[in-house]
Design a protein around this motif. Sequence first.
Motif, short mmCIF file in Angstrom:
data_model
loop_
_atom_site.label_atom_id
_atom_site.label_comp_id
_atom_site.label_asym_id
_atom_site.label_seq_id
_atom_site.Cartn_x
_atom_site.Cartn_y
_atom_site.Cartn_z
N GLU A 12 46.08 40.52 36.29
CA GLU A 12 46.94 39.49 36.90
C GLU A 12 46.16 38.77 37.99
N PRO A 13 45.81 37.48 37.79
CA PRO A 13 45.05 36.75 38.80
C PRO A 13 45.73 36.72 40.17
N GLN A 14 47.08 36.73 40.19
CA GLN A 14 47.78 36.68 41.47
C GLN A 14 47.54 37.93 42.30
N ILE A 15 47.33 39.06 41.64
CA ILE A 15 47.02 40.29 42.37
C ILE A 15 45.68 40.14 43.08
N HIS A 16 44.70 39.57 42.38
CA HIS A 16 43.38 39.35 43.00
C HIS A 16 43.49 38.35 44.15
N ARG A 17 44.28 37.30 43.97
CA ARG A 17 44.44 36.30 45.05
C ARG A 17 45.10 36.93 46.27
N PHE A 18 45.99 37.88 46.05
CA PHE A 18 46.67 38.55 47.15
C PHE A 18 45.77 39.59 47.82
N LEU A 19 45.08 40.38 46.99
CA LEU A 19 44.31 41.49 47.55
C LEU A 19 42.99 41.07 48.19
N LYS A 20 42.34 40.07 47.63
CA LYS A 20 41.00 39.71 48.12
C LYS A 20 40.98 39.41 49.62
N PRO A 21 41.82 38.50 50.13
CA PRO A 21 41.77 38.23 51.58
C PRO A 21 42.19 39.43 52.41
N ALA A 22 43.13 40.24 51.90
CA ALA A 22 43.57 41.42 52.66
C ALA A 22 42.45 42.44 52.77
N LEU A 23 41.72 42.63 51.68
CA LEU A 23 40.60 43.58 51.71
C LEU A 23 39.47 43.08 52.60
N ILE A 24 39.19 41.78 52.52
CA ILE A 24 38.15 41.21 53.38
C ILE A 24 38.54 41.35 54.85
N ALA A 25 39.81 41.07 55.16
CA ALA A 25 40.27 41.19 56.55
C ALA A 25 40.16 42.63 57.05
N ALA A 26 40.28 43.61 56.13
CA ALA A 26 40.17 45.01 56.51
C ALA A 26 38.71 45.49 56.55
N GLY A 27 37.78 44.59 56.26
CA GLY A 27 36.36 44.93 56.37
C GLY A 27 35.69 45.34 55.08
N TYR A 28 36.41 45.19 53.94
CA TYR A 28 35.83 45.60 52.66
C TYR A 28 35.21 44.41 51.92
N ASP A 29 34.38 44.73 50.95
CA ASP A 29 33.75 43.74 50.09
C ASP A 29 34.38 43.86 48.71
N PRO A 30 35.36 43.03 48.36
CA PRO A 30 36.04 43.17 47.07
C PRO A 30 35.28 42.49 45.93
N ILE A 31 35.27 43.15 44.78
CA ILE A 31 34.80 42.53 43.54
C ILE A 31 35.91 42.74 42.52
N GLU A 32 35.98 41.89 41.50
CA GLU A 32 37.13 41.94 40.61
C GLU A 32 36.74 42.06 39.15
N ALA A 33 37.64 42.68 38.40
CA ALA A 33 37.53 42.79 36.95
C ALA A 33 38.91 42.57 36.36
N LEU A 34 38.94 41.86 35.21
CA LEU A 34 40.21 41.55 34.56
C LEU A 34 40.47 42.43 33.35
N THR A 35 39.45 43.14 32.89
CA THR A 35 39.57 43.97 31.69
C THR A 35 38.94 45.34 31.93
N ALA A 36 39.24 46.26 31.03
CA ALA A 36 38.64 47.59 31.11
C ALA A 36 37.14 47.53 30.88
#
Length: 227
Positions: A12-36
Motif C-alpha cells: 500500500e503506497p499510502q503506508i509508505h507515505r505515512f511511515l517514511k516521514p515518521a521514521l525519518i523524524a525518529a532518526g531512522y533511514d527507511p527503505i521500501e519494498a512493495l512485494t515479497a
Amino acid sequence: MSEGRILVVDDEPQIHRFLKPALIAAGYDPIEALTAAQAERLAATAAPDLMVLDLGLPDKDGKDVIRSLRGWSKLPIVVLSARDREAEKIAALDLGADDYVEKPFGIGELLARIRTALRRRDPGALAASRYEGDGLSIDFARRLVSRDGEPVHLTPKEYDLLTHMARHSGLVLTHRQLLGTVWGPAHVEDVHYLRVFIGQLRTKIERDPTQPQLIRTEPGVGYRFAE
C-alpha cells in the motif's frame, strides 16, 4: 547519525507515505519494498537493521517471507498487518517474527516496538546481568530475585520462565515459544500448564496479581513482559 535502516514491506503506497516521514523524524533511514521478492532481495543486499512487514503481499504471503528469512538471517521483524485473527499472529510469531502490530495503528506504538526489537538485536541486551523494573530485581548471574528489596523464592521452573521472559522484555512470546524453551518440545501444547505457572509467578512478583503490570497477557497468543 541514523538510528538504523528500516525496511518497510507493504503493497500500500499510502503506508509508505505515512511511515517514511515518521521514521525519518525518529532518526531512522527507511527503505521500501512493495512485494515479497523485493523484500527478500533488499534484506540480503541493503543491510537493513529491522524489517516492518505486512502479511498481505501480492506475490507471497508475509509468513513465507518470515520463514525464508529465518533460514539465513536473524534480522528483527515487526509484523504490521490488518489480519487480526489470533492464528495469524501466532503463526507469524512462531515462525520467527519479533512482534506484531495491528492495522490501524498508532505511530507511537510502532516506534516503541521497533526500538524494543532493535535492542534485542544487540548481543549485550541478552547478556545483561540484571533486570530492574517496577520494584522487581533479577540478578541473572547470582540467580537472585527480589521485590522491593525482599527476596522472592521461586522454584527452578518458575525462575527459568521468569528469566526467559525478562531477557525478552517488551516482546510478545507465544505459548509455544515459552513452553518449548522452558519445558521442551514435548510440552509445546501444554498451555494449561503454562497458565498455572504464570499465575504462580504473578502471585509472587506482582503488586496486585489481579491487575498484572509485569507479565501482560496477549489474549490467545502468549505473554509480554514489561520493559
